[in-house]
Motif scaffolding. Sequence first.
Motif, PDB file in Angstrom:
ATOM      1  N   SER A  65       0.752  -1.202  -0.123  1.00 45.06           N
ATOM      2  CA  SER A  65       0.040  -0.072   0.011  1.00 45.06           C
ATOM      3  C   SER A  65       0.854   1.194  -0.064  1.00 45.06           C
ATOM      4  N   LEU A  66       0.696   2.233  -0.845  1.00 44.26           N
ATOM      5  CA  LEU A  66       1.567   3.547  -1.137  1.00 44.26           C
ATOM      6  C   LEU A  66       1.213   4.100   0.268  1.00 44.26           C
ATOM      7  N   ARG A  67       0.141   4.338   0.680  1.00 42.16           N
ATOM      8  CA  ARG A  67      -0.181   5.250   1.987  1.00 42.16           C
ATOM      9  C   ARG A  67       0.322   4.728   3.254  1.00 42.16           C
ATOM     10  N   ARG A  68       0.309   3.351   3.463  1.00 42.08           N
ATOM     11  CA  ARG A  68       1.033   2.675   4.673  1.00 42.08           C
ATOM     12  C   ARG A  68       2.432   2.788   4.641  1.00 42.08           C
ATOM     13  N   THR A  69       2.921   2.608   3.113  1.00 45.70           N
ATOM     14  CA  THR A  69       4.313   2.834   2.758  1.00 45.70           C
ATOM     15  C   THR A  69       4.986   4.190   3.365  1.00 45.70           C
ATOM     16  N   ALA A  70       4.095   5.316   2.785  1.00 39.43           N
ATOM     17  CA  ALA A  70       4.414   6.559   2.987  1.00 39.43           C
ATOM     18  C   ALA A  70       4.357   6.912   4.451  1.00 39.43           C
ATOM     19  N   LEU A  71       3.235   6.486   5.243  1.00 39.60           N
ATOM     20  CA  LEU A  71       3.287   6.576   6.792  1.00 39.60           C
ATOM     21  C   LEU A  71       4.416   5.750   7.395  1.00 39.60           C
ATOM     22  N   SER A  72       4.941   4.594   6.909  1.00 38.67           N
ATOM     23  CA  SER A  72       5.917   4.191   7.501  1.00 38.67           C
ATOM     24  C   SER A  72       7.386   4.871   7.426  1.00 38.67           C
ATOM     25  N   ALA A  73       7.322   5.712   6.445  1.00 42.77           N
ATOM     26  CA  ALA A  73       8.659   6.666   6.253  1.00 42.77           C
ATOM     27  C   ALA A  73       8.551   7.837   6.908  1.00 42.77           C
ATOM     28  N   ARG A  74       7.717   8.018   7.754  1.00 40.63           N
ATOM     29  CA  ARG A  74       7.646   9.455   8.422  1.00 40.63           C
ATOM     30  C   ARG A  74       8.743   9.789   9.394  1.00 40.63           C
ATOM     31  N   SER A  75       9.222   8.615   9.868  1.00 45.90           N
ATOM     32  CA  SER A  75      10.510   8.683  10.969  1.00 45.90           C
ATOM     33  C   SER A  75      11.611   9.001  10.018  1.00 45.90           C
ATOM     34  N   LEU A  76      11.614   9.155   8.848  1.00 42.93           N
ATOM     35  CA  LEU A  76      12.829   9.751   8.074  1.00 42.93           C
ATOM     36  C   LEU A  76      12.963  11.191   7.805  1.00 42.93           C
ATOM     37  N   LEU A  77      11.776  11.798   8.085  1.00 40.45           N
ATOM     38  CA  LEU A  77      11.686  13.350   8.038  1.00 40.45           C
ATOM     39  C   LEU A  77      12.781  14.173   8.785  1.00 40.45           C
ATOM     40  N   PRO A  78      12.730  14.025  10.019  1.00 41.02           N
ATOM     41  CA  PRO A  78      13.635  14.890  10.645  1.00 41.02           C
ATOM     42  C   PRO A  78      14.964  14.627  10.223  1.00 41.02           C
ATOM     43  N   ALA A  79      15.505  13.281   9.886  1.00 37.93           N
ATOM     44  CA  ALA A  79      16.951  13.208   9.500  1.00 37.93           C
ATOM     45  C   ALA A  79      16.965  13.913   8.125  1.00 37.93           C
ATOM     46  N   LEU A  80      16.060  13.760   7.167  1.00 39.25           N
ATOM     47  CA  LEU A  80      16.293  14.360   5.859  1.00 39.25           C
ATOM     48  C   LEU A  80      16.155  16.111   5.849  1.00 39.25           C
ATOM     49  N   GLY A  81      15.379  16.392   6.966  1.00 38.74           N
ATOM     50  CA  GLY A  81      15.500  17.839   7.262  1.00 38.74           C
ATOM     51  C   GLY A  81      16.832  18.251   7.620  1.00 38.74           C
ATOM     52  N   PHE A  82      17.362  17.464   8.466  1.00 41.95           N
ATOM     53  CA  PHE A  82      18.762  17.889   8.959  1.00 41.95           C
ATOM     54  C   PHE A  82      19.744  17.576   7.712  1.00 41.95           C
ATOM     55  N   GLN A  83      19.759  16.551   7.102  1.00 42.37           N
ATOM     56  CA  GLN A  83      20.726  16.667   6.046  1.00 42.37           C
ATOM     57  C   GLN A  83      20.665  17.613   5.066  1.00 42.37           C
ATOM     58  N   VAL A  84      19.515  18.329   4.597  1.00 39.93           N
ATOM     59  CA  VAL A  84      19.158  19.314   3.812  1.00 39.93           C
ATOM     60  C   VAL A  84      20.034  20.306   4.208  1.00 39.93           C
ATOM     61  N   ALA A  85      19.462  20.908   5.710  1.00 40.03           N
ATOM     62  CA  ALA A  85      20.163  21.790   6.354  1.00 40.03           C
ATOM     63  C   ALA A  85      21.703  21.746   6.429  1.00 40.03           C
TER      64      ALA A  85
END
Length: 426
Positions: free
Chosen positions: A148-168
């Motif tokens: 499920s695309l929706r479930r996969t996207a929800l499971s990937a939410r834990s990556l957002l802080p790390a991605l934000g840090f990496q961009v900065a």
Amino acid sequence: MAFAGSLLLLPEGGSTGPVWLVAALAALAVASEIAGTRFAVRFQLTGSESCYLLAMVVAGTAAGAAIALAVCLAGWLVERYRVQALVVNLAGFVTPVAVAGATFHAMVPDPGAGGAGFVGALLLAVLVASVGNGVIVLTLMAVLDGASLRRTALSARSLLPALGFQVAFIVSTVASYVELGGAALAFVVVVNLAFAYMYRLVIRARDRTREYADLSWGLLSGLIRTLDARDARAARHCAAVAKFSRDIAAASGMGRREQDLAHTAGLLHDIGRFALSDRVMDRGTQLRPDDWKAIRRHPELGADLLQDLGVYGPVAAIVRAHHERPDGRGYPDGLTAEEIPAIAKIVAVAEVYDTLTAPDTYRSPMTSFEALNELRRVAGSQLDPVYVECLAGLMAGQGTAYRHLGDADFAAELDIERRINDAARS
């Protein structure tokens, strides 16, 4: 560390470097990918992205895309995962870098000039590369696995802080180098690496907590199944109480979190009975006064067990209070109506109803109508009248299969609980 090392190889002012610079960045990117920190789902966050985006800025789009390609191939050679996933990674890494590089160099013909326009274009390029990578890999892997695309996207939410840090991290470091040179960059690199190290420790602690929670749930489910071997009613009863408790919480207007908490407490409300002796558990035994004292301790024993295993705090308090009564004559603490947790009142209603209607109890089962009349009779003294009426409203229009959960499945309810915990942790 790979990114910090790559900065030492840059020519002063961020001008385009020679072939050896691109080769050095590629080597650092590959080394970073192999030694990268793993996160949830099927993704990695490493220093490799920093290296190929840096190459994209100082050496051109083709150099950045080539390093991204080398990173994917090196990771595949080490891990030897399926070829279809390699194709997904190539699309997810190389394509966003190519698009980001073309966008950046169209906006900034001379990266060495710096300025606000340079920083804005760099931020846009890094976002395009990072977000594009996530979207492409998530989508294609979900399609490849039939997930499920929706479930996969929800499971990937834990990556957002790390991605934000990496961009900065990438934007601030490259911009500082181009604008101010190596001296100003040193402080930025040290601070960013310190934050990166702390974030890595947080991720490790989170993963250990997750493993411990899984172990605790495995142990608790094992205890309930063992209890079921001693009393064939136990697992079915826990499953039925969990289902009724969750539905009553929803009917009373409680939020999702409280509904999930009611379900958890219902599953575990009788876990303290594991400590009772076989003689007390035997239904054919005439119980002595000491036996009744032991039985009245099972809420307290269950709460202590849950606290020792580190299970979410409110669950232990609810389990301890599920035999308390509004009139203060319950046990183990003799709480009055205002002192009893609301969800403990719900579990009490669900437990009494299931005990009265299930075919595997000590007495002949009542009909749903008879049981509701009995619950209404003791409402206000033994049970909370509000939740009794919530249960009565639930039963209106329901069939026999719901009113008498004789086939309630503990394994199915436990699976629901695991999905709830997975969603909450992701």
